[in-house]
Scaffold this active site. Structure first.
Site, PDB file in Angstrom:
ATOM      1  N   HIS A 125      -5.637   2.546   5.320  1.00 38.79           N
ATOM      2  CA  HIS A 125      -5.461   1.085   5.332  1.00 38.79           C
ATOM      3  C   HIS A 125      -6.439   0.484   6.335  1.00 38.79           C
ATOM      4  O   HIS A 125      -6.113  -0.479   7.014  1.00 38.79           O
ATOM      5  CB  HIS A 125      -4.015   0.743   5.701  1.00 38.79           C
ATOM      6  CG  HIS A 125      -3.071   0.960   4.558  1.00 38.79           C
ATOM      7  ND1 HIS A 125      -1.766   0.498   4.573  1.00 38.79           N
ATOM      8  CD2 HIS A 125      -3.219   1.589   3.374  1.00 38.79           C
ATOM      9  CE1 HIS A 125      -1.177   0.814   3.428  1.00 38.79           C
ATOM     10  NE2 HIS A 125      -2.039   1.492   2.698  1.00 38.79           N
ATOM     11  N   GLU A 146     -29.156   4.200   7.866  1.00 41.66           N
ATOM     12  CA  GLU A 146     -29.259   5.663   8.056  1.00 41.66           C
ATOM     13  C   GLU A 146     -27.971   6.389   7.699  1.00 41.66           C
ATOM     14  O   GLU A 146     -27.998   7.480   7.113  1.00 41.66           O
ATOM     15  CB  GLU A 146     -29.657   5.960   9.508  1.00 41.66           C
ATOM     16  CG  GLU A 146     -29.938   7.440   9.793  1.00 41.66           C
ATOM     17  CD  GLU A 146     -31.211   7.970   9.144  1.00 41.66           C
ATOM     18  OE1 GLU A 146     -31.918   7.189   8.478  1.00 41.66           O
ATOM     19  OE2 GLU A 146     -31.453   9.193   9.254  1.00 41.66           O
ATOM     20  N   HIS A 202      -5.844  -3.981   0.479  1.00 39.76           N
ATOM     21  CA  HIS A 202      -4.959  -2.806   0.670  1.00 39.76           C
ATOM     22  C   HIS A 202      -5.652  -1.725   1.492  1.00 39.76           C
ATOM     23  O   HIS A 202      -5.193  -1.397   2.586  1.00 39.76           O
ATOM     24  CB  HIS A 202      -4.566  -2.275  -0.712  1.00 39.76           C
ATOM     25  CG  HIS A 202      -3.664  -1.087  -0.679  1.00 39.76           C
ATOM     26  ND1 HIS A 202      -2.816  -0.756  -1.709  1.00 39.76           N
ATOM     27  CD2 HIS A 202      -3.468  -0.134   0.256  1.00 39.76           C
ATOM     28  CE1 HIS A 202      -2.144   0.338  -1.408  1.00 39.76           C
ATOM     29  NE2 HIS A 202      -2.519   0.733  -0.217  1.00 39.76           N
TER      30      HIS A 202
HETATM   31  C1  LIG Z   1       3.122   0.168   4.684  1.00 39.34           C
HETATM   32  S1  LIG Z   1       3.721   0.729   3.153  1.00 39.34           S
HETATM   33  C2  LIG Z   1       2.270   1.478   2.501  1.00 39.34           C
HETATM   34  C3  LIG Z   1       2.542   2.164   1.175  1.00 39.34           C
HETATM   35  O1  LIG Z   1       3.075   1.268   0.245  1.00 39.34           O
HETATM   36  C4  LIG Z   1       1.268   2.764   0.599  1.00 39.34           C
HETATM   37  O2  LIG Z   1       0.279   1.752   0.421  1.00 39.34           O
HETATM   38  C5  LIG Z   1       0.685   3.835   1.464  1.00 39.34           C
HETATM   39  O3  LIG Z   1      -0.484   3.762   1.833  1.00 39.34           O
HETATM   40  C6  LIG Z   1       1.499   4.988   1.920  1.00 39.34           C
HETATM   41  O4  LIG Z   1       2.441   5.329   0.959  1.00 39.34           O
HETATM   42  P1  LIG Z   1       3.369   6.618   1.298  1.00 39.34           P
HETATM   43  O5  LIG Z   1       4.295   6.715   0.124  1.00 39.34           O
HETATM   44  O6  LIG Z   1       4.054   6.318   2.598  1.00 39.34           O
HETATM   45  O7  LIG Z   1       2.454   7.818   1.426  1.00 39.34           O
HETATM   46 ZN   LIG Z   2      -1.728   2.343   0.830  1.00 35.19          ZN
END
Ligand SMILES: CSC[C@@H](O)[C@@H](O)C(=O)COP(=O)(O)O
Ligand SMILES: [Zn+2]
Length: 243
Positions: A125, A146, A202
């Site tokens: 993320h 680079e 995301h």
């Molecule tokens: C903060 S919730 C994030 C989740 O929905 C998802 O996007 C994620 O990256 C992780 O999912 P997970 O099921 O915990 O492995």
């Molecule tokens: Zn995620």
């Protein structure tokens, strides 16, 4: 006792010490279950798996097993006994820690393994990844930096050159992680030269032939995403204009 929903205390309730547990307990630092825990801590320090987001999966090619982090837990606090193990051929779990669920990213990890024969797949993320999905439309593009030389060509042996253009497709986010599978598969097929897919607002999925290559590609791409944001702030085009 921390509340169940967001501060799960992770503890294994596996009944017997299986072979997998023995392997892990033997202190084999290179065992996938140990590597997932080590890399999740590393990714947490980089701000890539904050607040249970993100994750990583590793494939044992010899035994055709997938090692998967659990879902909805603080990734930096995972211990080896919390790792799920799936038979890649029949997608059956051979190890399912009690009171935990496998990562919601599992179908997307499997897509990278199936389509690209990857050895590991990382999901972060990263804020740089999210911001770049707000600065670029269908694809992220950058050239003549680079660090691009750390990224593979994929469609032929070797890595990109300094003056090559790195292109990473961007797909739209969905309410549930698993709903991303179809568009992620389409993006991987449509961009045969990519080793990553960005998810708008995301994060990013990055895969590689081995866990270490996936780690390097993820680090190099995140460096380029962060650089691109700064270039845009300074009004510098991320794709070098022909002189
Ligand atoms: C903060 S919730 C994030 C989740 O929905 C998802 O996007 C994620 O990256 C992780 O999912 P997970 O099921 O915990 O492995
Ligand atoms: Zn995620």
């Amino acid at each position: 006792m921390p509340c169940e929903c967001c501060h799960k205390e992770i503890e294994s309730k596996s009944k017997s010490e299986s072979d997998e547990d023995q392997l892990v307990i033997s202190g084999n630092a290179e065992h996938p279950a140990n590597l997932i825990c080590e890399l999740c801590r590393n990714f947490y320090e980089n701000g890539w798996v904050t607040g249970t987001g993100g994750g990583i999966s590793i494939r044992d090619r010899e035994r055709e097993l997938l090692y998967l982090a659990p879902s909805g837990v603080q990734k930096e606090r995972i211990i080896p006994k919390n790792i799920f193990v799936m038979d890649f051929k029949n997608k059956a779990y051979i190890r399912k820690p009690e009171n935990l669920k496998p990562s919601a990213c599992t179908p997307l990890f499997i897509a990278a393994y199936g389509i690209r024969n990857a050895g590991a797949c990382i999901h972060t993320h990263s804020q740089s990844a999210v911001l770049c999905t707000l600065l670029f439309d269908k694809v992220f593009e950058i050239s003549s930096i680079e660090q691009i030389k750390a990224i593979p060509k994929v469609t032929e042996p070797g890595n990109l050159w300094y003056s090559d253009k790195l292109v990473i497709p961007i797909i739209e986010n969905t309410e549930k992680e698993e709903q991303l599978e179809s568009t992620l598969r389409e993006a991987i097929e449509k961009y045969p030269g990519t080793t990553a897919v960005l998810v708008r607002r995301h994060g990013i999925y990055v895969w590689g032939e081995t866990v270490w290559k996936a780690k390097v590609y993820n680090e190099a791409i995140d460096y380029l995403l962060e650089l691109a944001i700064k270039m845009r702030q300074l009004g510098i085009p991320t794709v070098k204009q022909l002189e």
